[in-house]
Every structure is written in C-alpha cells, then in structure tokens.
Write an enzyme that holds these catalytic residues in place. Structure first.
Site, PDB file in Angstrom:
ATOM      1  N   ASN A   1       0.820  -1.217   0.000  1.00  0.00           N
ATOM      2  CA  ASN A   1       0.000   0.000   0.000  1.00  0.00           C
ATOM      3  C   ASN A   1       0.856   1.271   0.000  1.00  0.00           C
ATOM      4  OD1 ASN A   1       0.507  -1.389   2.391  1.00  0.00           O
ATOM      5  ND2 ASN A   1      -0.982  -0.210   3.545  1.00  0.00           N
TER       6      ASN A   1
ATOM      7  N   CYS B   1      -8.645   4.073  -3.511  1.00  0.00           N
ATOM      8  CA  CYS B   1      -7.828   4.704  -4.555  1.00  0.00           C
ATOM      9  C   CYS B   1      -8.173   6.155  -4.890  1.00  0.00           C
ATOM     10  CB  CYS B   1      -7.906   3.882  -5.827  1.00  0.00           C
ATOM     11  SG  CYS B   1      -7.018   2.333  -5.631  1.00  0.00           S
TER      12      CYS B   1
ATOM     13  N   LEU C   1      -2.765   7.371 -12.346  1.00  0.00           N
ATOM     14  CA  LEU C   1      -3.306   8.470 -11.537  1.00  0.00           C
ATOM     15  C   LEU C   1      -4.387   9.212 -12.317  1.00  0.00           C
ATOM     16  CD1 LEU C   1      -0.237  10.241  -9.840  1.00  0.00           C
ATOM     17  CD2 LEU C   1      -1.911   8.714  -8.796  1.00  0.00           C
TER      18      LEU C   1
HETATM   19  C1  UDX Z   1      -2.755  -0.973  -2.318  1.00  0.00           C
HETATM   20  C2  UDX Z   1      -3.036   0.462  -2.702  1.00  0.00           C
HETATM   21  O1  UDX Z   1      -4.242   0.839  -2.107  1.00  0.00           O
HETATM   22  C3  UDX Z   1      -3.120   0.636  -4.180  1.00  0.00           C
HETATM   23  O2  UDX Z   1      -3.138   1.977  -4.524  1.00  0.00           O
HETATM   24  C4  UDX Z   1      -1.956   0.087  -4.795  1.00  0.00           C
HETATM   25  O3  UDX Z   1      -2.136   0.149  -6.183  1.00  0.00           O
HETATM   26  C5  UDX Z   1      -1.684  -1.329  -4.335  1.00  0.00           C
HETATM   27  O4  UDX Z   1      -1.622  -1.400  -2.944  1.00  0.00           O
HETATM   28  P1  UDX Z   1      -4.411  -2.911  -1.845  1.00  0.00           P
HETATM   29  O5  UDX Z   1      -3.948  -4.217  -2.331  1.00  0.00           O
HETATM   30  O6  UDX Z   1      -5.873  -2.663  -1.846  1.00  0.00           O
HETATM   31  O7  UDX Z   1      -3.845  -1.755  -2.728  1.00  0.00           O
HETATM   32  O8  UDX Z   1      -3.760  -2.613  -0.422  1.00  0.00           O
HETATM   33  P2  UDX Z   1      -3.808  -3.483   0.877  1.00  0.00           P
HETATM   34  O9  UDX Z   1      -5.025  -4.353   0.864  1.00  0.00           O
HETATM   35  O10 UDX Z   1      -3.542  -2.576   1.997  1.00  0.00           O
HETATM   36  O11 UDX Z   1      -2.561  -4.487   0.707  1.00  0.00           O
HETATM   37  C6  UDX Z   1      -1.229  -4.155   0.844  1.00  0.00           C
HETATM   38  C7  UDX Z   1      -0.524  -5.313   1.574  1.00  0.00           C
HETATM   39  O12 UDX Z   1       0.878  -5.069   1.578  1.00  0.00           O
HETATM   40  C8  UDX Z   1      -0.946  -5.468   3.040  1.00  0.00           C
HETATM   41  O13 UDX Z   1      -1.464  -6.760   3.260  1.00  0.00           O
HETATM   42  C9  UDX Z   1       0.345  -5.237   3.823  1.00  0.00           C
HETATM   43  O14 UDX Z   1       0.483  -6.067   4.968  1.00  0.00           O
HETATM   44  C10 UDX Z   1       1.400  -5.586   2.784  1.00  0.00           C
HETATM   45  N1  UDX Z   1       2.717  -4.992   3.055  1.00  0.00           N
HETATM   46  C11 UDX Z   1       2.843  -3.666   3.284  1.00  0.00           C
HETATM   47  C12 UDX Z   1       3.850  -5.819   3.043  1.00  0.00           C
HETATM   48  O15 UDX Z   1       3.741  -7.019   2.861  1.00  0.00           O
HETATM   49  N2  UDX Z   1       5.078  -5.241   3.248  1.00  0.00           N
HETATM   50  C13 UDX Z   1       5.231  -3.899   3.493  1.00  0.00           C
HETATM   51  O16 UDX Z   1       6.355  -3.440   3.677  1.00  0.00           O
HETATM   52  C14 UDX Z   1       4.071  -3.092   3.513  1.00  0.00           C
HETATM   53  C1  UDX Z   2     -11.381   2.249  -8.835  1.00  0.00           C
HETATM   54  C2  UDX Z   2     -11.183   2.208 -10.359  1.00  0.00           C
HETATM   55  O1  UDX Z   2     -12.458   1.964 -10.983  1.00  0.00           O
HETATM   56  C3  UDX Z   2     -10.199   1.122 -10.733  1.00  0.00           C
HETATM   57  O2  UDX Z   2      -9.944   1.137 -12.136  1.00  0.00           O
HETATM   58  C4  UDX Z   2      -8.912   1.353  -9.976  1.00  0.00           C
HETATM   59  O3  UDX Z   2      -8.003   0.312 -10.260  1.00  0.00           O
HETATM   60  C5  UDX Z   2      -9.159   1.429  -8.490  1.00  0.00           C
HETATM   61  O4  UDX Z   2     -10.129   2.432  -8.202  1.00  0.00           O
HETATM   62  P1  UDX Z   2     -12.774   0.817  -7.079  1.00  0.00           P
HETATM   63  O5  UDX Z   2     -12.463   1.938  -6.150  1.00  0.00           O
HETATM   64  O6  UDX Z   2     -12.482  -0.573  -6.652  1.00  0.00           O
HETATM   65  O7  UDX Z   2     -11.966   1.016  -8.451  1.00  0.00           O
HETATM   66  O8  UDX Z   2     -14.334   0.869  -7.469  1.00  0.00           O
HETATM   67  P2  UDX Z   2     -15.215   1.782  -8.442  1.00  0.00           P
HETATM   68  O9  UDX Z   2     -16.208   0.908  -9.090  1.00  0.00           O
HETATM   69  O10 UDX Z   2     -14.401   2.619  -9.319  1.00  0.00           O
HETATM   70  O11 UDX Z   2     -16.025   2.699  -7.421  1.00  0.00           O
HETATM   71  C6  UDX Z   2     -15.395   3.715  -6.665  1.00  0.00           C
HETATM   72  C7  UDX Z   2     -16.448   4.500  -5.913  1.00  0.00           C
HETATM   73  O12 UDX Z   2     -17.215   5.318  -6.794  1.00  0.00           O
HETATM   74  C8  UDX Z   2     -17.446   3.658  -5.135  1.00  0.00           C
HETATM   75  O13 UDX Z   2     -17.691   4.246  -3.883  1.00  0.00           O
HETATM   76  C9  UDX Z   2     -18.685   3.702  -6.000  1.00  0.00           C
HETATM   77  O14 UDX Z   2     -19.857   3.486  -5.298  1.00  0.00           O
HETATM   78  C10 UDX Z   2     -18.598   5.098  -6.571  1.00  0.00           C
HETATM   79  N1  UDX Z   2     -19.297   5.280  -7.846  1.00  0.00           N
HETATM   80  C11 UDX Z   2     -18.911   4.594  -8.944  1.00  0.00           C
HETATM   81  C12 UDX Z   2     -20.326   6.208  -7.927  1.00  0.00           C
HETATM   82  O15 UDX Z   2     -20.673   6.852  -6.951  1.00  0.00           O
HETATM   83  N2  UDX Z   2     -20.948   6.390  -9.127  1.00  0.00           N
HETATM   84  C13 UDX Z   2     -20.589   5.709 -10.250  1.00  0.00           C
HETATM   85  O16 UDX Z   2     -21.201   5.940 -11.315  1.00  0.00           O
HETATM   86  C14 UDX Z   2     -19.542   4.779 -10.154  1.00  0.00           C
END
Ligand code: UDX
Ligand code: UDX
Length: 454
Positions: free
Chosen positions: A86, A270, A215
């Site tokens: 993360n 994100c 981004l």
């Molecule tokens: C995260 C970010 O939210 C996203 O923007 C990015 O693209 C990918 O990492 P996500 O997989 O949803 O996405 O995060 P999270 O569920 O928090 O998982 C990250 C994992 O990394 C955790 O399980 C944490 O324990 C692990 N971690 C973190 C390590 O293994 N080593 C580290 O040094 C830090």
């Molecule tokens: C988002 C991006 O879609 C994905 O490509 C990226 O890799 C990570 O971030 P995620 O956050 O998992 O994915 O879900 P997404 O379906 O994008 O929804 C994000 C938020 O926007 C949610 O809270 C959803 O309820 C809200 N949303 C989405 C709206 O309020 N209106 C919409 O029309 C679509």
C-alpha cells in the site's frame, strides 16, 4: 519462470491468483508481512471478498500459487518481483495530507536489493506517484546487478476484480523503451498477460507515462462522479431528476453512459488517495491552477457526503438525537467487504455527532470493522450491528441506504414499513430502490438528485 508478489492485499491477492490460473507452468508466491492475512489466504475464508475469487484460489492454491510470510526466499527464487504494497496518503511531515507515503515501497526495494543473488525484473503494481521508479532503480542499481524496473498499474475495480482481471480493457506496461534490455523486460511481462489478453489490449509506454496514466485514469473516473453529483444538487433545487439527466447526457457517444451514477460520493482506497497525490504533484511542479482544478473534485465529494447527512437531519425535523436510524450497507460499494474511505464513515460520523442511534446491516462487513471505522467501542449503546435488514429497520424512524447491495432491492418493504415508526423515511443514497412503489407503501422517500419526488 517464478513470480513473487510482495503485498497480499485487494490488488496483489486477486491479480496473482489470476496469473497463477492462466499460467499453470509458472510458480507464483504471494508474500506479506501480515501473518494474519496470509493465514486467511491459506484458509477457507479469504481475507478479500470478491465474487468468483474463491473458485480461482481453489483451483490454484497449493499447485502453483502459494501464500506465505517468507518474503526473503520468495524474492530470492523469483525471476519477476511485483511490488503491490500500500501507498497511503502521508500523515506526517512534508506533504502530509496529500503526498503518497512511499516508505513501504522503498523498504521493498531495499529488501529485493538485499536478498537477490542475481538481477530480476521488478514490477511496480501499486499505484505510484510519477517518477517513483527512479527511487526503486537507484536502490537496485547500488547492488551492481542487472535489474529492470517496469510499471504495470492495476485497473481492476473491487467487486468485479475477477472479471476485470480475466477480461481487462487494457494492460499497461511502462518501461525503458529506449534500450534493447528494457524492451526485452517489457516483452517478458507482456508475454505473461498475452496468455489470455489479446495483444492489441497490451499497451506499452515509457515509465513515467505509465505511472501518470494510472493516476489520471482514477482522477477522471472520480471527476465524473463529482460532476454528476454537483448536478444532483441542482436537480434537487429545480425539480429535475438526476437519473433522467444522466441518461440523456450519457447517450452522447462522446460522453458515454458509465460512471454517471449519482451517489453519496465515491469511496474506496484509490480515488481520494490518487487525487490528493495528483494535487500534490501539480503543486510540487509549480502548477497551482492544475492543482486547484483536481482539488475541486475532492471538495465536491466531501460536499456531497455532508449534504446527504444534512438532508437526513433536516427531514427528521432537525433532530435525530435518540432516534433509531437503520443503516443499510457500510462497504464503499457493492460486492466487497472493503470499507476504506467508504462514504458511510463520514455520513454515520455526522449522525453520531447528533447522538442518533444507528442499527447497521451490511451483508459482508464485520461488526468489528464498522465499529473500528466509526471509532466507537463495542459498549457504545448508540451503535448496534444487526444480522438482517429487517432487524435493523425494526422500530426505526428512517432507513438510510448507503451501499448498492442487490439484496436491498428485493426486501419486503411492506413488512418493513409495518415494523417502523411513523412517519417512516427512506433515504436512498444510491438511487437503487423503486421510489414510487415505496411512496405507494406509505414511506416518505428522499433520493439523490430527485427534485421531482413529492
Ligand atoms: C494498495 C493500494 O491501495 C493501491 O493503490 C496500490 O495500487 C496497491 O496497494 P491494496 O492491495 O488494496 O492496494 O492494499 P492493501 O489491501 O492494503 O494491501 C497491501 C498489503 O501489503 C498489506 O497486506 C500489507 O500487509 C502488505 N505490506 C505492506 C507488506 O507485505 N510489506 C510492506 O512493507 C508493507
Ligand atoms: C477504482 C477504479 O475503478 C479502478 O480502475 C482502480 O483500479 C481502483 O479504483 P474501485 O475503487 O475498486 O476502483 O471501485 P469503483 O467501481 O471505481 O467505485 C469507486 C467509488 O465510486 C465507489 O464508492 C462507488 O460506489 C462510486 N461510484 C462509482 C459512484 O458513486 N458512481 C458511479 O457511477 C460509479
């Protein structure tokens, strides 16, 4: 070929499971410093709820997919190492509140440098600020071994991760296109995805374009939601209906119809983090106008959450103290157990400030998670966690629907109405219910951007 992924989270876990499924001849090791998480990945109750994921993991785990906390040996044995840890918003020092905290990424790079006996391909899977690859490259270069750094951001959305991974709109790979070794590394990664993704959907760019594209994609998606939400406020003031407006606007093929669902605001791990990071980057590069433009997207999101909470309060005569509100859904969107940045957190926080009693029901989010997000103890009498929507609504003054779970559409609202106080309100924060039917049953109804409701 052996693959290692550092970080077994919502991104790393599902992505590696799919690679393992599609590349049976490769060994995929997913490692994490969090032993509880790894235990869960190795159990029947995965730490991430995603439709279809159980099946993918069942087919691969123990065959060519392995979850462990043994970070060093997994890195050492791998040809390709994905970094999927993360990158939260910094909470301290320079850039606090907007810059991304890259300390986990840096420690991964140092760990790879320390334990690798030979050079490898290192892939940024986490979303990173532009030019983060430089940090990783510099650390790895100090070993004197030949490493290649690629950027391969993940575009999956939670709740649809498995189908997004199986059938992505595109796979993006950024690397050093100017050298033969760089091109070879790009091709090596591309050939993994090409096992199941058509070649024309695999886009290759330079490193910085790839980092910035991720981004930008998230910023554009969030911007569409803030745009439609800003119009929802105008709909309520004028008697227009946001769903009708979205339909009419989205029918223009240049605009397109997706991501125009007006709501209580976007959540998820994100959008907010990446927007803040984009703002920070613009400021860092002395582009204040560009920074202000993207900042407005986050401001609109905060406004939408506040506005909704206020509408509930106003409708209930400005007083919700001691009144029971049934909260339907707590996850940031449907089909996930993830609550990171869920709009429910701020909205329910506002209700608690008014001393309302809240009865929650979410099909997948645990009681501990809800309490921890709200910062309340298990003894707090204002917060009750229920096992059904019916239980939550029993004796309530209002239902506040915050997550678009399918099951909320098919509840027996006539039975629910009988169990509630009168007048019985429904605040539909996702516009997913049949409002005229509910009005017919005797509910008072308020949606988002529904200026035409009686
Ligand atoms: C995260 C970010 O939210 C996203 O923007 C990015 O693209 C990918 O990492 P996500 O997989 O949803 O996405 O995060 P999270 O569920 O928090 O998982 C990250 C994992 O990394 C955790 O399980 C944490 O324990 C692990 N971690 C973190 C390590 O293994 N080593 C580290 O040094 C830090
Ligand atoms: C988002 C991006 O879609 C994905 O490509 C990226 O890799 C990570 O971030 P995620 O956050 O998992 O994915 O879900 P997404 O379906 O994008 O929804 C994000 C938020 O926007 C949610 O809270 C959803 O309820 C809200 N949303 C989405 C709206 O309020 N209106 C919409 O029309 C679509």
């Amino acid at each position: 070929m052996r693959i290692c992924c550092i970080g077994a989270g919502y991104v790393g876990g599902p992505t590696m499971s799919m690679i393992a499924l599609k590349c049976a001849d490769m060994r995929v090791d997913v490692v994490d410093i969090n032993a509880d998480r790894i235990r869960a990945w190795n159990s029947d109750s995965l730490p991430v709820f995603e439709p279809g994921l159980d099946d993918v993991v069942r087919q691969t785990r123990g065959k060519n997919l392995f979850f462990s906390t043994d970070v060093d040996s997994a890195i050492e044995g791998a040809d390709i190492v994905f970094i999927s840890v993360n990158t939260p918003t910094k909470t301290y020092g320079y850039g606090a509140g907007s810059a991304s905290d890259l300390s986990f990424v840096e420690s991964c790079a140092r760990k790879i440098a320390e334990v690798s006996k030979s050079g490898k391909i290192v892939v940024e899977k986490s979303t990173m600020p532009v030019r983060t690859a430089d940090v990783i490259k510099t650390i790895l270069a100090s070993t004197g071994k030949e490493f290649h750094v690629l950027s391969n951001p993940e575009f999956l959305a939670e709740g649809t991760a498995v189908s997004d991974l199986e059938n992505p709109d595109r796979v993006l790979i950024g690397g050093d296109e100017s050298s033969p070794e760089g091109r070879k590394a790009i091709e090596e990664l591309a050939s993994i995805y090409a096992r199941w993704v058509p070649r024309e959907r695999i886009i290759t760019t330079n490193l910085w374009s790839s980092e910035l594209s991720k981004l930008t994609a998230n910023a554009f998606l969030a911007q569409r939601i803030s745009s439609i939400n800003s119009i929802s406020a105008l709909c309520e003031a004028t008697g227009a209906d946001i769903d009708q407006v979205a339909r009419a606007v989205g029918a223009d093929s240049r605009i397109g119809s997706s991501f125009l669902r007006s709501s209580i605001g976007y959540g998820g791990s994100c959008f907010q983090k990446d927007l803040l990071n984009l703002v920070y980057l613009c400021e860092h590069f002395h582009l204040p106008e560009a920074a202000a433009y993207w900042r407005a997207v986050t401001d609109m999101n905060a406004y939408q959450k506040r506005r909704f909470a206020r509408a509930v309060l106003d409708s209930l005569f400005g007083n919700i103290r001691g009144k029971k509100l049934a909260v339907f859904g707590f996850a940031f969107k449907e089909n996930t157990n993830d609550t990171r940045e869920s709009p429910a957190i701020d909205i329910c926080g506002d209700f608690l400030k008014e001393n309302a009693n809240l009865a929650f029901y979410d099909p997948k989010v645990s009681a501990e998670q809800i309490r921890s997000d709200l910062g309340v103890s298990a003894e707090d009498p204002r917060v009750e966690i229920c096992t059904s929507a019916y239980e939550a609504a029993n004796g309530a003054h209002a239902i506040v629907l915050l997550t678009h779970w399918e099951e909320f559409k098919t509840l027996d609202y006539s039975k629910i109405k009988e169990s509630m106080c009168t007048p019985a309100w429904i605040f539909d924060g996702r516009n997913c219910l049949d409002h005229s039917r509910l009005i017919g049953l005797g509910f008072l109804v308020r949606g988002i951007g529904k200026g035409n409701l009686p």
